[in-house]
Structures are given as C-alpha cells and as structure tokens.
Scaffold this motif. Structure first.
Motif, PDB file in Angstrom:
ATOM      1  N   GLN A  50      37.136  88.907  55.704  1.00 19.97           N
ATOM      2  CA  GLN A  50      37.082  87.947  56.628  1.00 19.97           C
ATOM      3  C   GLN A  50      36.952  88.477  58.073  1.00 19.97           C
ATOM      4  O   GLN A  50      37.218  89.723  58.210  1.00 19.97           O
ATOM      5  CB  GLN A  50      38.590  87.174  56.909  1.00 19.97           C
ATOM      6  CG  GLN A  50      38.703  86.314  55.613  1.00 19.97           C
ATOM      7  CD  GLN A  50      40.252  85.755  55.839  1.00 19.97           C
ATOM      8  OE1 GLN A  50      41.109  85.722  56.648  1.00 19.97           O
ATOM      9  NE2 GLN A  50      40.525  85.060  54.662  1.00 19.97           N
ATOM     10  N   THR A  51      36.472  87.780  58.867  1.00 20.57           N
ATOM     11  CA  THR A  51      36.082  88.402  60.244  1.00 20.57           C
ATOM     12  C   THR A  51      37.190  88.694  61.310  1.00 20.57           C
ATOM     13  O   THR A  51      37.133  89.908  62.135  1.00 20.57           O
ATOM     14  CB  THR A  51      34.966  87.389  61.076  1.00 20.57           C
ATOM     15  OG1 THR A  51      36.055  86.290  61.215  1.00 20.57           O
ATOM     16  CG2 THR A  51      33.873  86.892  60.446  1.00 20.57           C
ATOM     17  N   THR A  52      38.343  88.169  61.099  1.00 20.57           N
ATOM     18  CA  THR A  52      39.511  88.626  61.661  1.00 20.57           C
ATOM     19  C   THR A  52      40.917  88.535  60.959  1.00 20.57           C
ATOM     20  O   THR A  52      40.802  88.043  59.911  1.00 20.57           O
ATOM     21  CB  THR A  52      39.689  87.593  62.980  1.00 20.57           C
ATOM     22  OG1 THR A  52      39.892  86.089  62.368  1.00 20.57           O
ATOM     23  CG2 THR A  52      38.527  87.178  63.898  1.00 20.57           C
ATOM     24  N   TYR A  66      30.979  83.855  64.750  1.00 21.05           N
ATOM     25  CA  TYR A  66      31.315  82.297  64.273  1.00 21.05           C
ATOM     26  C   TYR A  66      32.005  82.296  63.034  1.00 21.05           C
ATOM     27  O   TYR A  66      31.970  81.220  62.405  1.00 21.05           O
ATOM     28  CB  TYR A  66      29.765  81.749  63.899  1.00 21.05           C
ATOM     29  CG  TYR A  66      29.066  81.693  65.140  1.00 21.05           C
ATOM     30  CD1 TYR A  66      29.450  80.926  66.370  1.00 21.05           C
ATOM     31  CD2 TYR A  66      27.896  82.540  65.231  1.00 21.05           C
ATOM     32  CE1 TYR A  66      28.611  80.998  67.698  1.00 21.05           C
ATOM     33  CE2 TYR A  66      26.811  82.484  66.503  1.00 21.05           C
ATOM     34  CZ  TYR A  66      27.298  81.711  67.443  1.00 21.05           C
ATOM     35  OH  TYR A  66      26.457  81.741  68.387  1.00 21.05           O
ATOM     36  N   GLY A  67      32.809  83.255  62.849  1.00 20.17           N
ATOM     37  CA  GLY A  67      33.440  83.257  61.529  1.00 20.17           C
ATOM     38  C   GLY A  67      32.654  83.585  60.209  1.00 20.17           C
ATOM     39  O   GLY A  67      33.292  83.328  58.940  1.00 20.17           O
ATOM     40  N   VAL A  68      31.657  83.832  60.297  1.00 19.89           N
ATOM     41  CA  VAL A  68      30.624  84.081  59.232  1.00 19.89           C
ATOM     42  C   VAL A  68      30.669  85.706  58.879  1.00 19.89           C
ATOM     43  O   VAL A  68      30.601  86.348  59.662  1.00 19.89           O
ATOM     44  CB  VAL A  68      29.076  83.762  59.490  1.00 19.89           C
ATOM     45  CG1 VAL A  68      28.374  83.938  58.270  1.00 19.89           C
ATOM     46  CG2 VAL A  68      29.192  82.073  59.933  1.00 19.89           C
ATOM     47  N   GLN A 103      32.491  76.369  69.206  1.00 22.80           N
ATOM     48  CA  GLN A 103      32.599  77.519  69.310  1.00 22.80           C
ATOM     49  C   GLN A 103      33.835  77.826  70.325  1.00 22.80           C
ATOM     50  O   GLN A 103      34.395  77.068  70.985  1.00 22.80           O
ATOM     51  CB  GLN A 103      31.115  78.114  70.208  1.00 22.80           C
ATOM     52  CG  GLN A 103      30.104  78.161  69.506  1.00 22.80           C
ATOM     53  CD  GLN A 103      28.730  77.608  70.021  1.00 22.80           C
ATOM     54  OE1 GLN A 103      28.452  77.926  71.105  1.00 22.80           O
ATOM     55  NE2 GLN A 103      28.265  76.777  69.192  1.00 22.80           N
ATOM     56  N   MET A 131      39.681  80.550  69.259  1.00 22.06           N
ATOM     57  CA  MET A 131      38.983  81.767  68.458  1.00 22.06           C
ATOM     58  C   MET A 131      38.260  80.908  67.241  1.00 22.06           C
ATOM     59  O   MET A 131      38.802  79.971  66.526  1.00 22.06           O
ATOM     60  CB  MET A 131      39.995  82.803  67.899  1.00 22.06           C
ATOM     61  CG  MET A 131      39.462  83.721  67.371  1.00 22.06           C
ATOM     62  SD  MET A 131      40.664  85.293  66.727  1.00 22.06           S
ATOM     63  CE  MET A 131      41.415  84.568  65.368  1.00 22.06           C
ATOM     64  N   ILE A 132      36.959  81.587  66.742  1.00 23.68           N
ATOM     65  CA  ILE A 132      36.439  81.136  65.407  1.00 23.68           C
ATOM     66  C   ILE A 132      36.952  82.183  64.506  1.00 23.68           C
ATOM     67  O   ILE A 132      36.441  83.423  64.613  1.00 23.68           O
ATOM     68  CB  ILE A 132      35.054  80.825  65.444  1.00 23.68           C
ATOM     69  CG1 ILE A 132      34.843  79.775  66.583  1.00 23.68           C
ATOM     70  CG2 ILE A 132      34.559  80.478  64.090  1.00 23.68           C
ATOM     71  CD1 ILE A 132      34.950  78.489  66.330  1.00 23.68           C
ATOM     72  N   GLY A 133      37.506  82.235  63.423  1.00 22.74           N
ATOM     73  CA  GLY A 133      37.722  83.056  62.494  1.00 22.74           C
ATOM     74  C   GLY A 133      38.290  82.661  61.105  1.00 22.74           C
ATOM     75  O   GLY A 133      38.434  81.126  60.887  1.00 22.74           O
ATOM     76  N   PHE A 134      38.604  83.281  60.371  1.00 26.37           N
ATOM     77  CA  PHE A 134      39.266  83.072  58.970  1.00 26.37           C
ATOM     78  C   PHE A 134      38.223  82.312  57.896  1.00 26.37           C
ATOM     79  O   PHE A 134      38.185  82.877  56.760  1.00 26.37           O
ATOM     80  CB  PHE A 134      40.385  81.862  59.066  1.00 26.37           C
ATOM     81  CG  PHE A 134      40.779  81.324  57.850  1.00 26.37           C
ATOM     82  CD1 PHE A 134      41.404  82.011  56.717  1.00 26.37           C
ATOM     83  CD2 PHE A 134      40.642  80.006  57.416  1.00 26.37           C
ATOM     84  CE1 PHE A 134      41.969  81.473  55.434  1.00 26.37           C
ATOM     85  CE2 PHE A 134      40.996  79.508  56.211  1.00 26.37           C
ATOM     86  CZ  PHE A 134      41.626  80.295  55.244  1.00 26.37           C
ATOM     87  N   ALA A 135      37.219  81.577  58.458  1.00 31.54           N
ATOM     88  CA  ALA A 135      36.455  81.008  57.596  1.00 31.54           C
ATOM     89  C   ALA A 135      35.201  80.713  58.658  1.00 31.54           C
ATOM     90  O   ALA A 135      35.381  80.399  59.622  1.00 31.54           O
ATOM     91  CB  ALA A 135      36.875  79.894  56.850  1.00 31.54           C
ATOM     92  N   PRO A 136      33.815  80.360  58.152  1.00 33.08           N
ATOM     93  CA  PRO A 136      32.824  80.101  59.028  1.00 33.08           C
ATOM     94  C   PRO A 136      33.231  78.969  59.839  1.00 33.08           C
ATOM     95  O   PRO A 136      33.218  77.672  59.077  1.00 33.08           O
ATOM     96  CB  PRO A 136      31.500  79.907  58.128  1.00 33.08           C
ATOM     97  CG  PRO A 136      32.141  79.695  56.650  1.00 33.08           C
ATOM     98  CD  PRO A 136      33.434  80.498  56.824  1.00 33.08           C
ATOM     99  N   GLY A 137      33.008  78.789  61.045  1.00 26.82           N
ATOM    100  CA  GLY A 137      33.119  77.708  61.784  1.00 26.82           C
ATOM    101  C   GLY A 137      34.862  77.289  62.106  1.00 26.82           C
ATOM    102  O   GLY A 137      35.008  76.210  62.460  1.00 26.82           O
ATOM    103  N   ALA A 197      38.225  87.210  70.275  1.00 21.84           N
ATOM    104  CA  ALA A 197      39.324  86.643  69.603  1.00 21.84           C
ATOM    105  C   ALA A 197      40.366  85.967  70.676  1.00 21.84           C
ATOM    106  O   ALA A 197      39.948  85.970  71.718  1.00 21.84           O
ATOM    107  CB  ALA A 197      40.091  87.662  68.837  1.00 21.84           C
TER     108      ALA A 197
END
Lengths: 232, 325
Positions: B261-263, B24-26, A205, A131-137, A50
């Motif tokens: 969610q992931t974060t 990857y937020g998945v 990424q 960072m990648i977060g909240f939704a995929p990608g 993160a």
C-alpha cells in the motif's frame, strides 16, 4: 514553523511539518504539495502527502540525500509567501442504510441514536480529505461528529463492495474498490471514486472539502447508470 | 503472440511500476526483482522498462506462435524449451511453435521472461504492470490463465535480424545475479527505529528471521524473536517505500514489497537497501535471512555502483549484438 527532514531509505526523504493532525499542519502540507507540483525538481520521481508529512521519492543517481535535503530546505523557504490554495468542494450522494449500509443500525445503537439521527448528523458535517491512501482514491476524511463515532469491526469483512461509505472511530471514508476492511458500513454512493482512465485518476484529492448528501434508492439506481456524472 | 497453455502459480505482466500516482493511493506494483527484469529486457534489445512476464515458483506452459527472441533472468525455475533444458541470463532465439515449460524451482522464486518488442498490453496510468486488487494494468488486470493470448510489440530491425538465428548461436551469457539460501540483507535504521526498545534494536541486526507462509507480492511476513516498542505508540500514517520494514503489534516484522500500500501506520524499524531488494524478493517461504546495518550514504553508493554496472552490461550487450548481426 518547525520543519524536519529524515531519510525513508536510500531513495526517499520525509518532510515532517508537525506532530499532530490539525488545520495549520494540513495547510502546510497542501502548500508543500503545491510547491513540489509546480517546481518538479529533476531528481524527484514522485511525492506522497500524508497527515503531517510529505514524502519525496528521488533518484539517487541525480542527487544524494544531503543535496536533496538542502534543495528542499531552499524550496520550502518560500513556503510562507504562497497564498493557501483554494480547496474544492465535492458533493458525495449517499443512499444510507438497508443493503447498502448494513452497519447503520449498529452505529445508531452504539451512540444511542436512531438511524435517522445518524444520517442527519453524517450529512450535516463539514469534512475535509486529509490524505489519500490504503486503496486507490480512498479518502481519509476528518471532521466527523463524535456523536456518530463507532469502533472498527472486531474481524474485518473479507469483501466490501466498491463505493461503500463507512465509519471507523472519528473518521469516515468511502471504499473506492472492492477490498477487505473493518469499517462500519452505513451507505453507498453511486459515484465512482477511482477513475484509472482519468488524470488525476481519483474523484477526491487531499485538501478537498466534502459534503455528503442523502439520496433515495431510486435516485441511487438512476445515478449509477452514469457513475461519473456530477448530477444524475 | 504468446499462448498460455497452463497458467502456473502466479504469472503476471510487470514493468518497472507505476510512478507518480502513489499520492492518489495507487500502488507502484512492478517487478519484485527489478534487476533481473531490467537485464532480461536488455538481453533481448528492449528498453529496460518494457513489459515482461513475472513467473512465480511453479511456472506456466507457454507456446510461441511466431519466431521470437527471449531471455530468462532471475530465479532458476528449471526452464525447458521443447523439453530441452535452456540457459538463463542469455539471449535465446526461439522458433515459431516452440513451447516453454518450467520444472522445479532450484534457486530463487521469480523468473522474468522478456521478449523482443515487449508484451504489448495497454498502459494504464503510464505502466503495463498488473495491479491485481484494482483489476487494472497487465493482461486484463489479472494473473494469466490458460487460454490467454498475449500480443507482442513490434520488434526493431535489429531484433528481427537476430530472430533469424538458430537457438545456440548466441554463445554468451551474463553473470547470473547471486541469490542466497540464507542472505544477509543490508538495512538502514527506519524512521521509527528509536521508538523500539534496546533489546529489539540489537536483535533485528543479530537474529535470523524466517519468511512465513503469509508472504506475497505485497510483503513478506517474517517470524523471529518478537520486536517491541519502548512504550506503545499510536502513529500517524505516512508514506512507505519498497523495502520498508514495519512492525505491527504482534512484533513480527513485515518487509513491504512491490504491491505494498502507499501509506502505513505501523512503526518502521528499518528500510532495506534498494540493491538488496532482489535478495528478499527471491526468497521462498521457510527460508531465513539476517539483517546487517548500512548507512544511507553507503546504500546510495552501492545503488550508484549497480547503475554504473548495468550501464556497462548494456554497452557490452550492444557490442555483442553488432557482432551477431
């Protein structure tokens, strides 16, 4: 550098590499992620980088918290020796305004600019993915000019179409899938950000450099025919 | 094949979740009550990661178009086979043409239907779990609907042999997991526990919280006496986990569950011990729970004991199978 560890429950540990978002911490995060990726300790199930932390998920049947902490400390002792990973640059074509960017006008008015000026400033920025977060990608992208910063909407939209580009505060980002959301929408990219059939499954990424490039609506539609192409 | 004659409230294909893609937020997805899911699979001779159906509150109507072995574990949603009440936490041989229905939810909210061979949907990113929002995984990325036909994976020789038995031949049942009307959930202090004021730190471990209507696979929103930080803080988002207890500005805690969610950027007052996650996942709206403090070391010890117990159950099931075949 000050590294601290703390538990995130009974199956994860958080490595904290700083307490504010800055270039140096970001570099450290990249290095820790690269190190974990290459070493793959047997007790590790996955890790999530993160802004200032890397969380490491593990199987407590293979290692308990204290052991994981000691092994990570040992691993991170090598951190300084690594050369920072070279970051990729990804160009994201965007068709700004109109039906794709219903809030472009608002962002312009809020900053006493014309929509043209907002587009010029947005495409001129040097961006990086924190960072990648909240939704995929979904990339949290830093580096946007404060001249086009805009507050989140008072009430979030129920449905934001996939691939829409938005602004919230000092951040800009792209919604990879249709979700609810409160960001101000300024345009749309024909590029697919979430690619579940690929490995890795996302276009962007953490650590990537990003360039936004303006395209016309005609180019947008041509590109959308092949949303995975680097060029139309 | 499984034929869905009625969809029920929310029936999805789930395994133990998508591992390795949270960066990857998945989201992880997977069974809300992994314990019941795993045992249901073991009872039909599957690998515990096999895809099963997660059935929520009001169950579906399912027709089996071939002879199958099934097991139902988790909440008691009053299952019936061809109109006859049928046991849970046990292996059942079901004849081709039979219909499975559900009635009143008696205890718990979610029941797992495992089937010998597993639900044979394509794996996406290494998992067959349904990721509703991204519309991937599971059966066409969505909850089941009337008319859906789900393929069943190939059964092993032993599974095939057992399928030939009559329904009541397996006179053996596992001890059902215990779900409670008002459970006490063991929780570790969270990463931001010390940012909360003294009063909140006491109340989280003493008062009862109610599961609100706004609760789903993503998380359970709890209502109770509001919790507050010592001083308002803007946190930097970081990873969250199954069972993280976040407190947004309104002071009502949210327990993050399978589809989290992931974060997240809200302060985490606690983290539910992994062994107690099923107790929360099986709660219905309006039920109450209390939190009790546990250390990380104790929570890990309980987890290891549970894994050892599952290991013993697996061995016992194998012995029974040898006896039956």
């Amino acid at each position: 550098m000050n590294i601290s560890f703390s538990p995130l429950g009974d199956q994860a540990i958080v490595i904290e590499l700083g307490n504010e978002i800055n270039e140096q911490t970001e570099q450290q995060i990249r290095k820790v992620a690269a190190l974990l990726e290459s070493r793959q300790p047997e007790w590790m199930t996955e890790f999530v980088p993160a802004f200032v932390t890397v969380s490491v998920f593990y199987d407590p049947c293979l290692a308990l918290y204290d052991k994981v902490k000691i092994e990570l400390e040992r691993l991170l002792a090598h951190l300084g020796e690594d050369i920072p990973a070279e970051s990729r640059t990804v160009e994201i074509p965007v068709c700004y305004g109109g039906k794709f960017g219903p809030d472009l006008e608002f962002v312009a008015q809020h900053n006493k600019l014309t929509p043209r000026e907002v587009i010029d400033i947005h495409t001129a920025g040097n961006y990086s993915v924190h960072m990648i977060g909240f939704a995929p990608g979904f990339p949290f992208i830093g580096g946007m000019s404060e001249k086009i910063a805009a507050p989140r909407r008072d009430s979030p939209r129920i449905r934001i179409p996939e691939r829409t580009v938005g602004i919230a505060g000092m951040q800009t980002g792209v919604y990879p899938i249709e979700t609810p959301g409160g960001w101000q929408l300024i345009g749309k990219t024909p590029l697919r950000l979430f690619r579940p059939e690929n490995d890795p499954p996302t276009l962007l990424q953490a650590g990537d450099k990003v360039i936004f490039k303006e395209i016309s609506e005609d180019d947008y539609h041509a590109w959308e025919e092949d949303p995975d192409a680097e060029n139309p | 094949m499984l034929k869905i004659l009625k969809s029920g409230l929310q029936t999805t294909v789930q395994d133990l979740g998508r591992t390795g893609f949270q960066k990857y937020g998945v989201i992880a997805s997977g069974a809300m009550d992994p314990y019941a899911h795993r045992l249901a699979n073991l009872l039909v001779g599957n690998n515990e990661q096999a895809a099963a159906l997660e059935i929520t509150l009001a169950g579906p109507v399912i027709e089996f178009t071939e002879d199958v072995l099934i097991a139902l574990c988790g909440g008691d949603l009053s299952p019936q086979l061809d109109g006859e009440a049928v046991g849970t936490w046990r292996t059942l041989a079901v004849a081709k043409g039979s219909t499975l229905t559900f009635g009143e939810p008696r205890i718990g909210a979610r029941c797992y239907l495992a089937i010998a061979g597993g639900i044979d949907v394509p794996a996406v990113m290494g998992s067959r779990s349904t990721y509703l929002r991204a519309r991937i995984g599971g059966f066409q990325g969505r909850a089941l609907e009337k008319g859906d036909e789900l393929p069943i994976g190939d059964a092993t020789q032993q599974q095939k042999a057992l399928q030939q038995h009559g329904e009541n031949d397996f006179d053996w049942q596992l001890a059902p997991a215990r779900y409670f009307e008002e459970p006490v959930i063991r929780m570790m202090p969270g990463r931001q526990f010390n940012l909360f004021d003294e009063d909140s730190k006491k109340r989280i471990f003493s008062e009862a919280y109610t599961v609100s209507a706004n609760s789903d696979r993503m998380g359970y929103r709890l209502e109770g006496s509001g919790l507050a930080l010592k001083t308002p803080a803007e946190l930097i988002s970081e990873a969250v986990a199954f069972g993280s207890v976040q407190v947004p500005a309104d002071g009502n805690p949210i327990v993050l569950l399978a589809d989290r969610q992931t974060t997240g950027g809200y302060p985490k007052i606690g983290q539910v011990a992994s062994v107690d996650l099923p107790l929360i996942s099986q709660l219905k709206q309006g039920q109450q729970l209390r939190f009790k403090e546990i250390s990380v070391a104790d929570a890990q010890q309980r987890w290891i004991e549970q894994e050892q117990s599952i290991h013993r159950i697996k061995a016992a099931i194998q012995l029974k199978w040898e006896e039956w075949t």
